[in-house]
Design an enzyme around this catalytic site. Structure first.
Site, PDB file in Angstrom:
ATOM      1  N   GLU A   8     -31.296  -3.819 153.082  1.00 24.84           N
ATOM      2  CA  GLU A   8     -30.366  -4.899 153.413  1.00 24.84           C
ATOM      3  C   GLU A   8     -30.709  -5.617 154.705  1.00 24.84           C
ATOM      4  OE1 GLU A   8     -26.142  -4.390 152.870  1.00 24.84           O
ATOM      5  OE2 GLU A   8     -26.469  -2.680 151.535  1.00 24.84           O
ATOM      6  N   ASP A  95     -23.363   3.123 148.989  1.00 21.69           N
ATOM      7  CA  ASP A  95     -21.957   3.104 148.605  1.00 21.69           C
ATOM      8  C   ASP A  95     -21.783   2.095 147.475  1.00 21.69           C
ATOM      9  OD1 ASP A  95     -22.210   0.664 149.892  1.00 21.69           O
ATOM     10  OD2 ASP A  95     -20.989   1.212 151.620  1.00 21.69           O
ATOM     11  N   TYR A 299     -25.265   7.542 157.721  1.00 15.33           N
ATOM     12  CA  TYR A 299     -24.436   6.436 157.251  1.00 15.33           C
ATOM     13  C   TYR A 299     -23.014   6.573 157.768  1.00 15.33           C
ATOM     14  CZ  TYR A 299     -23.109   2.637 154.123  1.00 15.33           C
ATOM     15  OH  TYR A 299     -22.684   1.440 153.610  1.00 15.33           O
ATOM     16  N   ARG A 301     -20.213   4.751 156.926  1.00 13.34           N
ATOM     17  CA  ARG A 301     -19.072   4.477 156.042  1.00 13.34           C
ATOM     18  C   ARG A 301     -18.834   5.706 155.181  1.00 13.34           C
ATOM     19  NH1 ARG A 301     -20.932  -1.677 154.488  1.00 13.34           N
ATOM     20  NH2 ARG A 301     -20.018  -2.702 156.315  1.00 13.34           N
TER      21      ARG A 301
END
Length: 675
Positions: A8, A95, A299, A301
């Site tokens: 990303e 996710d 990560y 989240r």
């Protein structure tokens, strides 16, 4: 041919490219590449198939007319890279949102069989292990994320116009933002309606061999009760404070252990960063994303407070080097029933690195994450606890015996608190000695050195902070770790439904109150229980126990039914120009009617007793005999009645540069008084 790995962020791509070397091209999608259109709902019954468009470019702040390129240009470049590659690996975040981005990349790049890989940390070992075990895109996760996006869009587009009609001003509703605003409004009303109760307690102080200690009067159950918990007779409390001595009824010496908190979840990270570093949830997530992209933390989240078993050895090595004791057994922390628990807690990736990140803010957040993650596996802190029950005769005949309790604890072993020394929050720090009650024996009589009446009053509930509101959202099941910062961003700076006062507390604005009042009792989604149930249904889609169309269709039908009931109660007036409904609007304290087809249709009408009146044409200006007080030329009387009306005098020499104007006061210009 080389293999293509798409992540990303450009920062992440740069780091991973250095590990993979020749034979690989690592490129960045820069987040989302497609979304629902900005100017329409983008989904319709009965199939509810979303219409996706590329994300348009946005203006560059301070650069007039210049724009950042949109996702269409990004996709075109990625397509050229994909066409040259022997295989394409999609490594967007691990996710539902990341899974959805991978699916959009597959669709936009026309990839036949891309490899989906995920890693919860950006390290050479994790990345290479993921590349060695690719899978296909999980369409159940994609469907769950797509349902979330579509549900949010449906609520916004279907409900917002009606809410605006009800409130008489332009407002918007949101599936998760409106319940968040509702919580803030509800708390503010609790505060406004709160009436303090003044009550009294008593503390008796004693001189000890080493230090003084105290006992507190237990008013329940003899002088107060659960139904009436406050003692309100100040005169009697003063007489209790004058008791000269107490008799020990019982004494107990025990040990209490205190365990460390779990490693950070998204919510606890946002809360701790708010309290200790002063960061907003949005800023915390921005900094954490940068640390993750650079490979410094796992990560961020997540709703799982547990570390993975693979890192216990790393924690043990750090603890040994720092002279800290580990817990006897690996700690496992309770995970909430609503948690997805798909990823371990947020921790450092290299446990021996004490400082990481670019700039003071990233470094401070990294330290917070690392210390918490190490502490979660350390030994309990231990306290020696002394508890004494004492009694005295009442100051009035016939009243019950006075009972007092003295409780004190002394830290005997620091355990994990040794690492957390210097922390200035109530959560992780206790003084080493609190009320050092000495060893006592039953029937001992202790003389009172002094007594004091404790004047107390009940306190109104506190306003939420951003961090405490995020915690409440999690407790109510509203949203998920990836959405909390976006909810705060929407309700505070973007929509202005909530404002920050005294630098940290949240208070609803009049607009926020208006949108909640327009929704309550009319739309079920504003209630936290409904939103919690919807989150559970999204989880069921992700687990394959329900389907996208079923969940979206049910909400659509519910909204349609509620909208019909609401609209049946609204006055219906059609615009004579375009046929769309007129809505009553209140602006600057004045009401008027405007066409719901705005901005295409700009019809406005005056408000007459709550109904649209006749459209009144603008009256032609009339030259008067009044002279301009500045240049002496004749004044022109200008009038327009109805919505947006005006009534004033202006100088006829406007074109020559005189812009003097005067309000109409009883048919004459209101000249300013000479000083």
């Amino acid at each position: 041919m080389t293999k293509l790995l798409i992540v990303e962020s450009p920062e992440k791509a740069e780091v991973i490219q250095g590990w993979l070397g020749d034979g690989w091209t690592v490129a960045a999608s820069k987040g989302h590449i497609r979304d629902l259109p900005e100017d329409e709902m983008g989904v319709e019954a009965p199939d509810f198939r979303p219409k996706y468009t590329f994300i348009p470019g946005r203006l560059i702040p301070g650069e007039k007319g210049k724009r950042y390129p949109g996702s269409k240009e990004r996709v075109a470049w990625l397509k050229t890279q994909a066409d040259r590659a022997s295989a394409v690996y999609l490594a967007t975040d691990p996710d539902r949102e990341g899974e959805s981005i991978s699916w959009h990349l597959q669709q936009a790049l026309q990839l036949k069989s891309p490899h989906r890989v995920t890693f919860a940390e950006i390290t050479p070992t994790a990345v290479k292990a993921a590349l060695a075990s690719p899978r296909s895109i999980d369409m159940q996760l994609v469907a769950a994320q797509e349902a979330r996006r579509v549900l949010d869009r449906m609520v916004g587009y279907m409900v917002s116009p009606v809410v605006s009609d009800l409130a008489g001003q332009q407002l918007s509703a949101g599936r998760t933002q409106s319940p968040a605003v509702w919580l803030v409004v509800q708390r503010e009303r609790e505060i406004a309606g709160f009436k303090p109760t003044h009550h009294f307690g008593v503390q008796l102080n004693f001189a000890g061999a080493k230090s003084s200690w105290h006992a507190l009067w237990e008013t329940q159950p003899d002088y107060a009760s659960e139904d009436a918990p406050y003692f309100m007779d100040e005169g009697f409390a003063q007489r209790v404070a004058s008791v000269p001595e107490l008799t020990v009824e019982h004494f107990e010496a025990t040990e209490r252990k205190r365990s460390p908190p779990g490693a950070f979840t998204t919510v606890t990270l946002q809360q701790a960063a708010s309290v200790r570093l002063g960061y907003t949830p949005g800023k915390t997530m921005e900094l954490a994303q940068a640390l993750f992209d650079k490979g410094h933390i796992t990560y961020h989240r997540t709703d799982n407070p547990n570390v993975s078993e693979e890192v216990l050895g790393d924690i043990f090595a750090v603890a040994s080097r720092l002279g800290l004791d580990m817990a006897d057994e690996p700690r496992k922390f309770k995970v909430s029933a609503a948690a997805q628990a798909g990823h371990p807690a947020c921790t450092p990736t290299r446990w021996d690195v004490e400082e990481a990140g670019e700039g003071a803010e990233q470094i401070a957040l990294y330290k917070l994450i690392r210390i918490r993650a190490i502490a979660c596996q350390l030994a309990d802190a231990r306290y020696a606890v002394h508890t004494a029950g004492l009694r005295a005769d009442p100051p009035e005949v016939g009243r019950p015996t006075l009972k007092f309790t003295a409780t004190g604890r002394t830290l005997t072993y620091s355990g994990w608190l040794k690492l957390m020394a210097g922390d200035d929050t109530d959560e992780d720090k206790e003084p080493e000695a609190l009320n050092p009650v000495p060893t006592l024996q039953a029937s001992d009589v202790v003389s009172v050195e002094s007594g004091e009446v404790l004047r107390k009053q009940t306190k109104a509930p506190k306003r939420y902070t951003e961090a405490s509101l995020v915690g409440k959202l999690e407790a109510e099941g509203i949203g998920r770790p990836s959405t909390y910062a976006a909810i705060m961003e929407t309700i505070i700076p973007k929509r202005g439904y909530v404002e920050v006062v005294d630098k940290k507390f949240l208070r609803p604005t009049p607009k926020g109150v208006a949108v909640v009042d327009a929704l309550l009792g009319r739309f079920s989604f504003v209630e936290p229980g409904f939103t919690r149930g919807m989150e559970e249904r999204l989880d069921e889609i992700a687990q394959g126990r329900d389907g996208y169309k079923s969940v979206v269709g049910r909400l659509h039908d519910d909204l349609q039914a509620e909208l019909s009931r609401v609209q049946d109660g609204l006055p219906k007036f059609a615009c004579a120009t375009c046929g769309k409904s007129l809505r009553r609007i209140v602006a600057k304290g004045k009401a008027f009617w405007g066409c719901s087809g705005h901005p295409e249709c700009k019809v406005t009408l005056p408000d007459v007793d709550g109904k649209p009146g006749e459209r009144i044409a603008k009256e032609p200006p009339v030259t008067t005999s009044f002279a301009c007080g500045k240049c002496g030329k004749p004044l022109v009387h200008r009038r327009k009645q109805g919505a947006g009306g005006y009534d004033f005098f202006s100088c006829s020499g406007f074109k020559e540069g005189c812009k003097q104007a005067y309000e109409n006061k009883d048919g004459s210009p209101d000249y300013p008084e000479a000083k």
